[in-house]
Design a protein around this motif. Structure first.
Motif, short mmCIF file in Angstrom:
data_model
loop_
_atom_site.label_atom_id
_atom_site.label_comp_id
_atom_site.label_asym_id
_atom_site.label_seq_id
_atom_site.Cartn_x
_atom_site.Cartn_y
_atom_site.Cartn_z
N LEU A 148 16.28 22.97 97.03
CA LEU A 148 17.32 22.19 96.96
C LEU A 148 18.24 22.64 95.91
CD1 LEU A 148 15.48 18.66 96.55
CD2 LEU A 148 16.65 19.91 98.66
N THR A 149 17.92 23.42 94.90
CA THR A 149 18.85 23.97 93.75
C THR A 149 19.74 25.17 94.53
OG1 THR A 149 17.21 23.78 92.05
CG2 THR A 149 18.91 25.39 91.74
N VAL A 150 19.29 25.89 95.24
CA VAL A 150 20.08 26.98 95.88
C VAL A 150 20.86 26.37 97.12
CG1 VAL A 150 18.34 28.94 95.29
CG2 VAL A 150 18.11 27.51 97.66
N LEU A 151 20.51 25.29 97.60
CA LEU A 151 21.07 24.69 98.62
C LEU A 151 22.45 24.15 97.90
CD1 LEU A 151 21.97 23.41 101.29
CD2 LEU A 151 20.58 21.54 100.73
N TYR A 152 22.23 23.56 97.01
CA TYR A 152 23.34 23.28 95.98
C TYR A 152 24.29 24.35 95.52
CZ TYR A 152 25.92 21.74 91.69
OH TYR A 152 26.91 21.54 90.95
N THR A 153 23.79 25.30 95.06
CA THR A 153 24.58 26.60 94.57
C THR A 153 25.30 27.03 95.74
OG1 THR A 153 22.74 27.14 92.90
CG2 THR A 153 24.39 28.56 93.61
N VAL A 154 24.89 27.43 96.67
CA VAL A 154 25.47 27.85 97.94
C VAL A 154 26.69 26.69 98.55
CG1 VAL A 154 25.37 28.69 100.56
CG2 VAL A 154 23.84 29.47 98.45
N THR A 155 26.50 25.52 98.58
CA THR A 155 27.39 24.69 98.90
C THR A 155 28.52 24.52 98.02
OG1 THR A 155 25.53 23.47 100.28
CG2 THR A 155 27.81 22.29 99.78
N ALA A 156 28.19 24.58 96.77
CA ALA A 156 29.25 24.31 95.76
C ALA A 156 30.23 25.48 95.46
CB ALA A 156 28.67 23.88 94.31
N GLY A 157 29.61 26.92 95.87
CA GLY A 157 30.37 27.98 95.47
C GLY A 157 30.83 28.77 96.40
N PHE A 158 30.71 28.27 97.81
CA PHE A 158 31.23 28.90 98.91
C PHE A 158 31.96 28.01 99.95
CE2 PHE A 158 27.88 31.64 97.35
CZ PHE A 158 28.54 32.77 97.19
N THR A 159 32.43 28.42 101.12
CA THR A 159 33.22 27.75 102.09
C THR A 159 32.40 26.64 102.70
OG1 THR A 159 32.84 29.21 103.95
CG2 THR A 159 34.85 29.51 102.36
N LEU A 160 32.94 25.75 103.35
CA LEU A 160 32.19 24.61 104.07
C LEU A 160 31.37 25.42 105.28
CD1 LEU A 160 31.86 21.74 104.74
CD2 LEU A 160 33.72 21.71 106.09
N ARG A 161 31.80 26.08 105.63
CA ARG A 161 30.87 26.88 106.92
C ARG A 161 29.50 27.57 106.06
NH1 ARG A 161 33.76 31.65 110.15
NH2 ARG A 161 34.72 29.70 110.69
N TRP A 162 29.53 28.09 105.07
CA TRP A 162 28.30 28.56 104.32
C TRP A 162 27.59 27.36 103.98
CZ3 TRP A 162 26.03 32.98 104.31
CH2 TRP A 162 26.69 34.41 104.49
N GLY A 163 28.08 26.15 103.65
CA GLY A 163 27.25 25.14 103.05
C GLY A 163 26.73 24.35 104.18
N VAL A 164 27.57 24.22 105.38
CA VAL A 164 26.70 23.96 106.55
C VAL A 164 25.50 24.52 106.91
CG1 VAL A 164 26.98 23.26 108.95
CG2 VAL A 164 28.83 22.51 107.37
N ALA A 165 25.78 25.91 106.94
CA ALA A 165 24.72 26.84 107.44
C ALA A 165 23.59 26.72 106.51
CB ALA A 165 25.16 28.40 107.27
N ALA A 166 23.69 26.61 105.05
CA ALA A 166 22.70 26.52 104.37
C ALA A 166 21.87 25.05 104.54
CB ALA A 166 23.05 26.76 102.83
N ALA A 167 22.60 24.14 104.57
CA ALA A 167 21.96 22.82 104.88
C ALA A 167 21.11 22.76 106.16
CB ALA A 167 23.09 21.77 105.17
N VAL A 168 21.69 23.36 107.24
CA VAL A 168 20.90 23.47 108.53
C VAL A 168 19.60 24.21 108.17
CG1 VAL A 168 20.86 24.63 110.75
CG2 VAL A 168 22.87 23.44 110.10
N VAL A 169 19.44 25.40 107.74
CA VAL A 169 18.47 26.28 107.33
C VAL A 169 17.39 25.24 106.48
CG1 VAL A 169 17.26 28.23 105.87
CG2 VAL A 169 19.67 28.33 107.29
N VAL A 170 17.80 24.52 105.36
CA VAL A 170 16.99 23.53 104.83
C VAL A 170 16.43 22.46 105.57
CG1 VAL A 170 16.87 22.14 102.72
CG2 VAL A 170 18.08 24.15 102.52
N GLU A 171 17.25 21.90 106.51
CA GLU A 171 16.79 20.99 107.33
C GLU A 171 15.75 21.37 108.38
OE1 GLU A 171 16.76 16.88 108.83
OE2 GLU A 171 17.45 17.81 106.82
N VAL A 172 15.93 22.68 108.82
CA VAL A 172 14.82 23.16 109.67
C VAL A 172 13.59 23.38 108.75
CG1 VAL A 172 14.06 25.35 110.73
CG2 VAL A 172 16.58 24.65 111.04
#
Length: 387
Positions: A91-115
């Motif tokens: 969850l920490t790295v999910l937050y880091t990627v979502t907060a630090g990069f574009t929406l596309r990267w945030g969505v991709a990170a969320a999809v990976v964590v949801e998988v």
């Protein structure tokens, strides 16, 4: 002290991230000491280290750290190792990627964590109802962390835009002040040009008179020569100041007499006629001020009274005091208007002009709201020799 420490910490990102990772390490420590979760100690330490140690570099290399943590968690899930406290790192790295990069990267990170959440739901044995609850909880937590990161990214972008706007406005303000200073210097130069032209005209007239009177009236010729000497000194001093403020060639135009301290009574009368009650006081005997200094005194009083008319508010009154000392003339203009509460559109440069004029003669100007209300201007113009 606190500000310098904060700046130092901002440059030591891995150190700060290690400090933030420490609570997770302490939270995972009981599992090592007590052999909890039914996992061998070696396996527990290896998985925990694989999940937590990359967090030290999570803001230095966010995406590689995200990939590393997710891979460790995936191997853990496939190996059937139960979730550990260190899995919060996902969850920490999910937050880091979502907060630090574009929406596309945030969505991709969320999809990976949801998988990963789906894998965890079906990998560990439990009843159908428990699986639904587990999946819902993991999904809600993932969505919550993702939204928090998205909110932080938006907030950071907003703060950056505010900082950029503030810097741009500051640059524009500085540019406007420089333009106003240049315009004021050009105006001062034109006025000093007129003063010098007048003094030179006087010198020519006195020289003509002296050449005529030298054969008939030596005393009168001597007086004319003394007048030429005095006027020449004044003209020389004003010429030096003219060259000091002039930045580029400028057509001074036709000569026009410039006002001095003798015209202050007329100025005060005009301001009174406009509806502003003004008290005018003079302390001491006026010395033989050059025309340039007299013009400076006049302009400072004029600008101060103009500011009172513009910003003082209704039922405001003003007091103008001139005090002639041994080596300087002091100008004080006080009013009882709005003072610090006065509105300002930020486009006026009257105070800049007053300071520029005073600086030509080595003087100073202080202008600020008064403690008891109203606004005050205090200027001091040296009356030294003009040679």
């Amino acid at each position: 002290m606190v500000g310098r420490m904060w700046e130092w910490l901002r440059g030591k990102t891995p150190l700060v991230d290690a400090f933030l990772m420490a609570p997770l390490a302490l939270f995972s420590l009981p599992g090592v000491l007590g052999g909890a979760y039914g996992v061998p100690v070696v396996t527990y330490v290896a998985v925990t280290a694989g999940l937590l140690l990359p967090l030290v570099l999570r803001r230095t290399w966010p995406r590689p750290v995200f990939v590393a943590v997710v891979l460790v968690a995936g191997v853990q899930c496939l190996a059937g190792i139960v979730p550990l406290p260190a899995n919060i790192a996902v969850l920490t790295v999910l937050y880091t990627v979502t907060a630090g990069f574009t929406l596309r990267w945030g969505v991709a990170a969320a999809v990976v964590v949801e998988v990963g959440a789906v894998m965890a739901t079906f990998r560990y044995p439990s009843g159908a109802e428990d699986r639904q609850i587990t999946f819902a909880m993991l999904t809600v937590v993932t969505a919550g962390v993702w939204l928090l990161g998205l909110h932080m990214r938006t907030r950071r972008a907003y703060l950056r835009s505010l900082e950029e706007r503030a810097e741009r406005l500051e640059r524009e303000r500085d540019a406007e002040v420089k333009v106003a200073m240049a315009a004021e210097r050009a105006s001062i130069a034109r006025e000093l040009h007129d003063v010098v032209a007048h003094n030179v005209s006087v010198i020519v007239v006195q020289a003509d008179g002296a050449s005529y009177a030298i054969e008939h009236d030596v005393g009168r010729a001597r007086q004319a020569l003394e007048a030429i000497s005095t006027t020449g000194r004044y003209a020389l001093g004003e010429m030096r100041r003219l060259l000091g403020v002039l930045r580029e060639d400028d057509d001074a135009g036709a000569y026009a007499p410039q006002p001095g301290v003798a015209e202050l009574d007329d100025l005060v009368g005009q301001v009174r006629a406009s509806g502003l009650p003004v008290t005018f006081e003079v302390d001491g005997m006026p010395p033989g001020l050059s025309e340039g200094r007299q013009l400076t005194v006049f302009r400072i009083v004029q600008e101060a009274l103009t500011n009172t008319l513009k910003h003082g508010g209704p039922r405001v009154s003003a007091t103008v005091r001139l005090r002639y000392g041994g080596d300087a003339v002091e100008i004080r203009v006080d009013d009882d208007g709005r003072g610090a509460a006065a509105s300002d559109d930020g486009r006026g440069h009257g105070l800049v002009g007053m300071r520029e004029r005073a600086a030509v003669y080595g003087g100073t100007v202080r202008a600020a709201p008064r403690a008891g209300g109203g606004f005050g201007v205090l200027a001091r113009i040296p009356t030294g020799d003009d040679e």
